[in-house]
Design an enzyme around this catalytic site. Structure first.
Site, PDB file in Angstrom:
ATOM      1  CG  HIS A 145      -1.862  -1.178   1.249  1.00 39.63           C
ATOM      2  ND1 HIS A 145      -1.458  -2.424   1.673  1.00 39.63           N
ATOM      3  CD2 HIS A 145      -3.173  -1.292   0.887  1.00 39.63           C
ATOM      4  CE1 HIS A 145      -2.488  -3.262   1.583  1.00 39.63           C
ATOM      5  NE2 HIS A 145      -3.529  -2.602   1.109  1.00 39.63           N
ATOM      6  CG  HIS A 164      -5.734   2.184  -0.484  1.00 36.99           C
ATOM      7  ND1 HIS A 164      -5.880   2.719   0.767  1.00 36.99           N
ATOM      8  CD2 HIS A 164      -5.733   0.843  -0.323  1.00 36.99           C
ATOM      9  CE1 HIS A 164      -5.968   1.743   1.659  1.00 36.99           C
ATOM     10  NE2 HIS A 164      -5.893   0.588   1.018  1.00 36.99           N
ATOM     11  CD  GLU A 220     -20.716  -5.717  24.428  1.00 41.42           C
ATOM     12  OE1 GLU A 220     -21.715  -6.047  25.092  1.00 41.42           O
ATOM     13  OE2 GLU A 220     -20.751  -4.831  23.531  1.00 41.42           O
ATOM     14  CG  HIS A 227     -29.208 -12.710  26.198  1.00 39.45           C
ATOM     15  ND1 HIS A 227     -29.842 -12.077  25.156  1.00 39.45           N
ATOM     16  CD2 HIS A 227     -28.764 -11.718  27.027  1.00 39.45           C
ATOM     17  CE1 HIS A 227     -29.800 -10.761  25.352  1.00 39.45           C
ATOM     18  NE2 HIS A 227     -29.152 -10.524  26.480  1.00 39.45           N
TER      19      HIS A 227
END
Length: 674
Positions: free
Chosen positions: A30, A267, A413, A475
């Protein structure tokens, strides 16, 4: 004023040439960031960052994280020029097999690489974790009355537009603002281009306004103006605002290759077909991988000054150690990650005959452990009350309470997982983070990076099965345990009772070479008092052991983990009533650890001669078939759960002692008339 603008500009040109040559040499990589942010790199490594290449792990160095890890040649070029143990031959070996310059930076492989990066946004959140760890460490070990400080470094992260689009970066930077992490400097390589298109094709956000809204100071500068960038950096480093710092460095992607500069084509490696003309336009000679003597001399002089600064710091450290012997011992224990030996024997036995959820048992072990290990810290994604991992006498970390050992990350999380990795990259701590097991999917990318990078992170994941009950299938992690077991170098511990939990918790925290999951029950589990406490704790630390032998040559073997071990005991008792006496029960709380035991031990637990094997687990069945063999039987849950009391769900899904007993008798055609 920056004294060395001319020298730094010359270094930027050399770094561009190294990136072009390395990426052209392997036709892969890159170009965009290494060329576009060359002046930023020159300023950082040529003047602004504090480090010593002779001691890459110097405790008081600035930490530089390249979050946009695809631009790895940016980092490799500057590490080479700055004097790290990274040779020109290493640069020439970019992306080659077994080289020290892989496609994305990898922690532990290349001196000066502070974090494994590549998945966008992870490095930003790693840096936030490092900054929290740095704040904790400084608060613990610095003397506020001393003019000089033991630890006063900054955490600096370079991120691209893609990094700041990822949710993990947004989560982490919002928390950084809330916590007032003014030791954190985020440099945004703001070139307005993503891989597919200009940034405005997918974003209309005012990035500066967003960061100010969540508590950051923001500066906006021309990233190709070395003097302006250095001025912004000095302001960011010396501010007393109590806020993290964002420097938006406006750059042109792939600058130096006019054919692709400023476009998505800049890029990747697409611009390498213009490498020869680009090198001429930059004023570089025909020699590939060219570094001028002037640039070599400039960095040699800088390295001498950096080394003198590090040696002066070490002189200060000698006096600090004499004045603070207890703190010095604690610091050394953190550096070595020393863990108390034979600690399991010091944890009291759990009361006989009492059932206890393994999340509660693990929480009690943590309380014992925190008194012995000052470096133990914990996080929870807004679930301390449910996870039961709060360190009761540890206090909360915050902008005004930096010695707190509990970090409330909110419902974040993914950021928590990546911040835990930042703690581990930083060193010194035994770090763990908690949420429900089913939400491991929210932090899985960070778990994978921890395993790949051999980071000693512990994931404290509760509510481990359909035993969650009424919360229902959203869950109930029926597939999660098995999917985590597929991650290389990750240990997954699912203890069966409170005493196994002791062995599992200590094994997880003592692990040096990679992360570990503690999968813990919500529901109370009976103590498995078939064996003495010490044997269960030791057996769990080995990953598996014989709970009930049955005989030296068992005619049937039952293996299980977690809550299903107690179920296996019930099944064995029912089988005995039906004339099947020689039944061995094997508890396997950690398959990965068990598989690393010596063959003699493993075969002593699971005799190869016993072909009648049954595996029982409240999760998907497929991963167990290779353990039971062709003649084996697996009792699992190959569907999502349901909302009902846990006992009813177990029975409905066939995880009931009577039903399992019937299945075994039918499968192996035992004579049940005895």
């Amino acid at each position: 004023m920056t004294a060395h603008v001319t020298e730094l500009a010359a270094a930027a040109k050399i770094a561009r040439g190294l990136a072009i040559d390395a990426i052209d040499g392997c036709s892969s990589g890159h170009l965009g960031l290494p060329l576009g942010a060359a002046e930023v790199g020159a300023a950082l490594f040529g003047e602004l960052l504090r480090f010593d290449p002779a001691d890459p792990r110097w405790l008081n160095r600035d930490r530089f994280v390249l979050s946009a890890g695809h631009g790895s040649m940016f980092l490799y070029a500057w590490l080479h020029l700055a004097g790290y143990d990274l040779s020109l031959d290493d640069i020439k070996d970019f992306r080659k097999l077994d080289s020290r310059t892989p496609g994305h930076p990898e922690f532990g492989m290349t001196p000066g690489v502070e974090a494994t990066t590549g998945p966008l946004g992870q490095g930003v959140a790693n840096a936030v974790g490092m900054a929290v760890a740095a704040r904790m460490t400084a608060a613990r070990f610095n003397d506020p009355e001393d003019e000089e400080q033991l630890l006063d470094y900054r955490v600096v992260v370079l991120a691209g537009d893609g990094c700041l689009q990822e949710g993990v970066a947004l989560e982490a930077t919002e928390l950084a603002g809330h916590l007032g992490l003014d030791n954190l400097i985020l440099i945004h390589d703001a070139n307005g281009i993503t891989l597919d298109a200009p940034l405005d094709a997918s974003q209309s956000r005012d990035t500066a306004a967003r960061f100010r809204a969540v508590g950051w100071d923001v500066q906006d500068v021309d990233g190709h103006d070395i003097e302006a960038f250095c001025s912004a950096y000095h302001k960011a480093r010396t501010t007393n605002s109590g806020r993290p710092q964002l420097i938006m460095a406006r750059t042109e992607i792939a600058r130096g290759i006019p054919e692709v500069a400023g476009t998505p084509k800049g890029h990747g490696e697409g611009g390498t077909k213009f490498a020869e003309s680009a090198r001429k336009a930059l004023g570089l000679p025909e020699e590939r991988f060219y570094v001028s003597q002037e640039v070599r001399d400039f960095f040699a002089t800088r390295v001498e000054k950096l080394r003198d600064a590090r040696k002066a710091w070490e002189g200060y450290q000698v006096g600090w150690r004499l004045n603070n012997p207890h703190l010095a011992a604690e610091l050394d224990a953190g550096i070595k990650r020393k863990f108390p030996s034979n600690f399991a024997a010091r944890i009291p036995d759990f009361p006989s005959g009492k059932s206890l959820a393994t999340r509660a048992a693990a929480g009690q072990v943590l309380q014992e452990l925190m008194r012995e290990v000052p470096q133990l810290i914990g996080m929870s994604a807004d679930l301390y009350g449910s996870n039961q991992n709060y360190l009761k006498d540890g206090g909360d970390f915050g902008r005004d309470t930096p010695t707190g050992r509990n970090l409330r990350v909110g419902v974040r999380e993914h950021a928590m997982g990546a911040m835990l990795n930042g703690f581990a990259y930083h060193g010194l701590y035994h770090q763990h983070g908690a949420t429900f097991l089913v939400f491991a999917d929210y932090l899985r990318p960070a778990i994978r990076m921890a395993a790949l990078s051999h980071l000693p992170v512990v994931y404290y994941l509760t509510h481990d099965s359909i035993g969650v009950g009424e919360d229902g299938p959203t869950h109930q992690p029926v597939e999660t345990i098995s999917s985590l077991r597929l991650i290389p170098n990750l240990e997954v511990h699912r203890p069966a009772d409170a005493e196994e939990t002791v062995g599992s918790v200590l094994a997880a925290f003592d692990r040096q070479e990679g992360p570990a999951v503690l999968a813990l029950s919500r529901q109370a589990l009976p103590l498995l008092e078939e064996l003495p406490v010490a044997e269960r704790r030791t057996g769990a630390s080995k990953g598996g052991y014989v709970l009930r032998a049955g005989s030296e040559q068992p005619e049937l073997l039952l293996m299980a983990s977690g809550s299903e071990v107690a179920l296996a005991v019930q099944v064995a008792d029912l089988l005995k009533e039906r004339g099947v006496d020689a039944v061995r029960i094997v508890s396997l709380p950690c398959l990965e650890r068990f598989d690393r035991q010596l063959p003699q031990y493993r075969e002593g637990v699971i005799p190869p001669s016993c072909k009648r094997r049954v595996a029982i687990e409240a999760g998907v069945s497929d991963p167990w078939y290779h353990r039971v063999g062709e003649a084996g039987l697996v009792i699992g849950v190959d569907r999502f759960g349901m909302s009902a009391p846990a006992g009813e769900i177990f029975k409905k899904l066939g995880l009931d002692a009577g039903q399992i007993c019937d299945s075994i008798v039918e499968h192996y055609q035992f004579d049940s008339s005895k």
